[in-house]
Design an enzyme around this catalytic site. Structure first.
Site, short mmCIF file in Angstrom:
data_model
loop_
_atom_site.label_atom_id
_atom_site.label_comp_id
_atom_site.label_asym_id
_atom_site.label_seq_id
_atom_site.Cartn_x
_atom_site.Cartn_y
_atom_site.Cartn_z
N GLU A 72 0.82 -1.21 0.00
CA GLU A 72 0.00 0.00 0.00
C GLU A 72 0.86 1.27 0.00
O GLU A 72 0.63 2.20 0.77
CB GLU A 72 -0.96 -0.01 1.20
CG GLU A 72 -1.94 -1.16 1.15
CD GLU A 72 -3.02 -1.13 2.22
OE1 GLU A 72 -2.76 -0.61 3.31
OE2 GLU A 72 -4.12 -1.63 1.95
N ASP A 123 -8.61 -8.87 4.08
CA ASP A 123 -8.35 -7.80 5.04
C ASP A 123 -9.41 -7.72 6.14
O ASP A 123 -10.30 -6.90 6.07
CB ASP A 123 -8.31 -6.45 4.28
CG ASP A 123 -7.62 -5.37 5.07
OD1 ASP A 123 -7.04 -5.68 6.11
OD2 ASP A 123 -7.67 -4.21 4.64
N GLU A 176 -12.67 -1.99 11.95
CA GLU A 176 -12.62 -1.26 10.68
C GLU A 176 -13.74 -1.69 9.73
O GLU A 176 -14.37 -0.86 9.08
CB GLU A 176 -11.25 -1.48 10.01
CG GLU A 176 -11.14 -0.87 8.63
CD GLU A 176 -9.79 -1.11 7.97
OE1 GLU A 176 -8.89 -1.70 8.60
OE2 GLU A 176 -9.63 -0.71 6.79
C1 GCV Z 1 -2.52 0.56 8.39
C2 GCV Z 1 -6.04 -2.02 5.48
C3 GCV Z 1 -6.45 -0.76 6.18
C4 GCV Z 1 -5.29 0.22 6.27
C5 GCV Z 1 -4.14 -0.49 6.97
C6 GCV Z 1 -3.78 -1.72 6.17
C7 GCV Z 1 -2.67 -2.52 6.82
O1 GCV Z 1 -5.82 -1.78 4.13
O2 GCV Z 1 -7.54 -0.18 5.51
O3 GCV Z 1 -5.72 1.34 7.01
O4 GCV Z 1 -3.02 0.35 7.10
O5 GCV Z 1 -4.89 -2.56 6.06
O6 GCV Z 1 -2.99 -3.46 7.51
O7 GCV Z 1 -1.51 -2.21 6.62
#
Ligand code: GCV
Length: 717
Positions: A307, A381, A409
């Protein structure tokens, strides 16, 4: 005093007294009302003999005094010598006299370095109660465990407990930024007040450490995996050191996230290439600097080449190169590197669920001894339900640690009551079949399947500076349950719910029985009203608040919900079977076969693995469309049931928490309906079918749901 001032003061005092209840988490220490139990404890707790003087032992004694006074109205005498009988003796093995050491030898043989013994013993014909372990932190764990016995009104008769944690690293991951925002945080701002540290020590840091120690958590990563290199500068390390000093007596080690490009950003180097000697040296020196301040520093957690985060691949190197370079830097001090396997690439259009396995499995056996690969529970996720991650069991020569998400989340933020230990247990119990039947994920994680030296479980924290720590009073149970499962991944979530309810609210069976059921059922409820039958990642994008199955315009294909549900006029679901992306082949053959075949694939995972026609017959005889719609309705009905249960609890608990939960359940009810209506209206465009009998008619149009925007949804940066 003027009346208005009096009223103001009264409101203030009663507010803070009540607010305290929420703040006290599962350490309420309510009066024991069962007379038989109370008298058992009273007679054994007149004197406490403390065999030592460390900070940790002092904390243990203070905790016992607080608990005993509050639960029994009794103030124990604190002594340093064993005299007479019915003493509670507290101390670690080296402080015990030879008689005691001999009496307890077989118990000591059963525990590891963090394990404890709680036992009624007879010494020189005198009955004594002892809490011990091999060091003082283990004793502290024993003390909290003993207080749990009191809080759950457990009889002392024949008491003999020896208990050890099954994993080494039991750790919270805070996704806390240096500006105090919390990525995916729904309980206020970060606890860490960087501006006031290191000189101002907020009482909250102490209370945080205490709460964690009470459930056996022994590590905390203070900073977000989307890391900021500044945390590694002297200016911030001084603050980290102050926190580490607070946490140390509670047995909690501090860890930090390492931004891979830190040598460039704060070290003035031209590169962060892990094979560059200057870069290697930079990290080695950084480790020396950190360990000088914090001798028990735990190590680094790293999100690399994921990411948008920098990593070794930016320099043509791989994850092994990156992790091993950092491992070398912390190895002289006993530090570990927790290297995350949460990777997926926008350039691989095939199937996001396959990418972590594809990238990491071939590194098996290549990491240094002090590297542990941190794997999310599922391959996408943190969804309300995911099949277990195929990497578990597939890297026999590499320690893998579990990453659970405690913060909600994708599960309704902190406004939805969802008891996550049920989800965690489902994953831990999953059978990878990698070494035959019974090769559960729990056995991978606790190292027993492949005899790993380091083991661990991480939980992405749901804690913020809200008065009640977690936003929703019941989200405290998820923090608690995470800690308990990290200690023992084989614990039953029902046992956890029971302990938590008794320690947090009341021992009254009329309260416990229905509310425990409400907690246990709450996980399936959220699956039903959000993502039934294996649907996943159809939350609105970015903030992940509410439904957004229609979203299709984001630049990366796998950021769009349409990528995951693939609804069309023929049906719905992601074909990950042989006829599709063949993700099923990443599992052991027994599991592969189970998931691959439409007939044997568990219906809870159906649309995760298969694209299924709207007319497909489910096991209950319903068509897929009708079954899906009925599941959404069932989720809503379950929330109504939760509300009905809760509404009857008023007389058992304090008004403040009763009201809070009641209001939150009302929000959950509204949002469950929102999910049901929005998803069914959207999918109906493809199924072209009427809603079956029993499903309530939507009250709004699809366009209305699509028009909803939440620019300030929390946790989204
Ligand atoms: C901290 C998901 C979440 C992100 C998070 C990522 C990760 O994509 O939406 O906010 O980033 O996981 O676990 O690195």
């Amino acid at each position: 005093m003027k009346l208005s001032r009096f009223v103001f003061l009264f409101v203030l005092i009663s507010f803070s007294a009540l607010a305290q209840k929420d703040y006290k988490l599962w350490l309420q220490y309510n009066k024991i009302t069962n007379p038989a139990i109370a008298s058992e404890y009273k007679s054994n707790l007149k004197n406490i003999v403390s065999l030592g003087n460390s900070e940790t032992l002092k904390i243990s004694i203070k905790e016992l005094e607080t608990g005993i006074l509050s639960m029994l109205d009794q103030k124990p005498q604190i002594k340093t010598e064993i005299e007479g009988e019915n003493n509670l003796i507290i101390g670690s093995k080296p402080s015990l006299n030879s008689d005691l050491q001999k009496t307890l030898q077989s118990d000591f043989d059963k525990i590891n370095s963090e394990g404890f013994i709680i036992k009624l013993v007879v010494l020189k014909n005198k009955k004594q109660l002892i809490i011990t372990g091999k060091n003082d932190v283990a004793v502290l764990y024993g003390v909290f465990s003993f207080l749990r016995l009191m809080q759950t009104n457990t009889s002392l008769k024949n008491l003999s407990i020896s208990d050890s944690p099954k994993t080494n690293i039991r750790i919270l991951n805070h996704w806390d930024n240096l500006d105090r925002t919390v990525e995916r945080g729904y309980a206020g701002f970060s606890l860490w007040n960087w501006q006031k540290l290191p000189d101002f020590i907020d009482q909250r840091y102490v209370d945080y450490a205490r709460a964690n120690a009470s459930i056996g958590i022994n590590g905390t990563v203070l900073t977000n995996v989307n890391a900021n290199a500044l945390i590694l500068t002297p200016q911030y390390l001084e603050k980290v050191e102050a926190l580490a000093n607070v946490f140390r007596p509670y047995g909690i080690k501090v860890y930090l996230t390492a931004r891979f490009s830190a040598p460039i950003e704060i070290g003035n180097l031209k590169t962060a290439d892990p094979k560059d000697p200057e870069v290697m040296n930079w990290w080695k020196n950084k480790a020396v600097e950190i360990y000088k301040r914090i001798p028990d520093f735990g190590g680094f957690l790293v999100k690399a080449n994921s990411e948008g985060q920098p990593g070794p691949q930016n320099y043509g190197r791989d994850h092994v190169d990156g992790a091993n370079m950092l491992a070398d830097a912390v190895a002289p001090f006993g530090g570990v590197i927790m290297w995350r396997a949460f990777v997926y690439s926008e350039h691989d259009a095939n199937d996001r669920a396959k990418q972590a396995y594809a990238e990491f499995q071939l590194y098996d056996g290549k990491f240094k001894e002090n590297v542990i690969v941190q794997v999310k529970n599922g391959a996408i996720d943190f969804q309300p339900r995911e099949p277990f991650h195929p990497l578990f069991g597939a890297m026999p020569k590499t320690p893998l640690m579990m990453e659970f998400q405690i913060t909600q989340e994708y599960l309704g933020f902190s406004t939805h009551l969802v008891f996550l230990p049920k989800l965690f247990q489902e994953v831990l119990e999953s059978d990878t079949y990698r070494k035959g039947k019974g090769s559960t994920v729990a056995k991978v994680v606790d190292g027993s399947l492949y005899n790993n030296k380091i083991t661990g479980i991480a939980g992405v924290a749901n804690i913020g500076n809200d008065l009640n720590w977690t936003g929703h009073p019941f989200a405290q149970a998820n923090w608690y349950g995470f800690g308990r499962l990290a200690w023992n991944p084989y614990l039953d979530s029902e046992v956890i719910a029971d302990e938590w309810l008794r320690s947090t609210f009341s021992n009254d069976e009329n309260f416990i029985k229905p509310v425990k059921k409400m907690m246990i059922d709450s996980r399936e409820a959220v699956v039903n009203y959000m993502t039934p039958l294996g649907l996943h990642h159809i939350m609105d994008t970015g903030h992940h608040y509410g439904p957004g199955p229609w979203v299709s315009n984001l630049s990366r294909p796998e950021w769009n919900p349409v990528y995951y549900h693939k609804a069309d006029k023929n049906g719905i679901g992601f074909d990950r079977s042989k006829s599709g992306t063949n993700a099923t082949a990443q599992y052991a053959i027994e599991v592969e076969k189970l998931f691959d075949n439409l007939e044997t694939c568990p219906e809870k995972d159906l649309l995760w693995f298969h694209h299924v026609s709207w007319d497909y017959k489910l096991k209950n005889g319903q068509t897929l469309w009708n079954g899906l719609a009925l599941k959404y309705q069932e989720g809503v009905n379950q929330v109504v049931t939760m509300q009905n249960i809760w509404n009857k609890t008023e007389k058992y608990i304090d008004a403040e928490r009763f009201n809070e939960v009641q209001m939150l359940l009302e929000i959950q009810n509204k949002e469950a309906k929102w999910w049901r209506d929005a998803c069914l209206l959207y999918f109906q465009q493809y199924s072209g079918k009427e809603l079956p009998a029993g499903v309530e008619k939507p009250t709004q149009t699809l366009d209305y749901f699509k028009s909803l925007k939440f620019p300030f949804a929390p946790g989204n940066g």
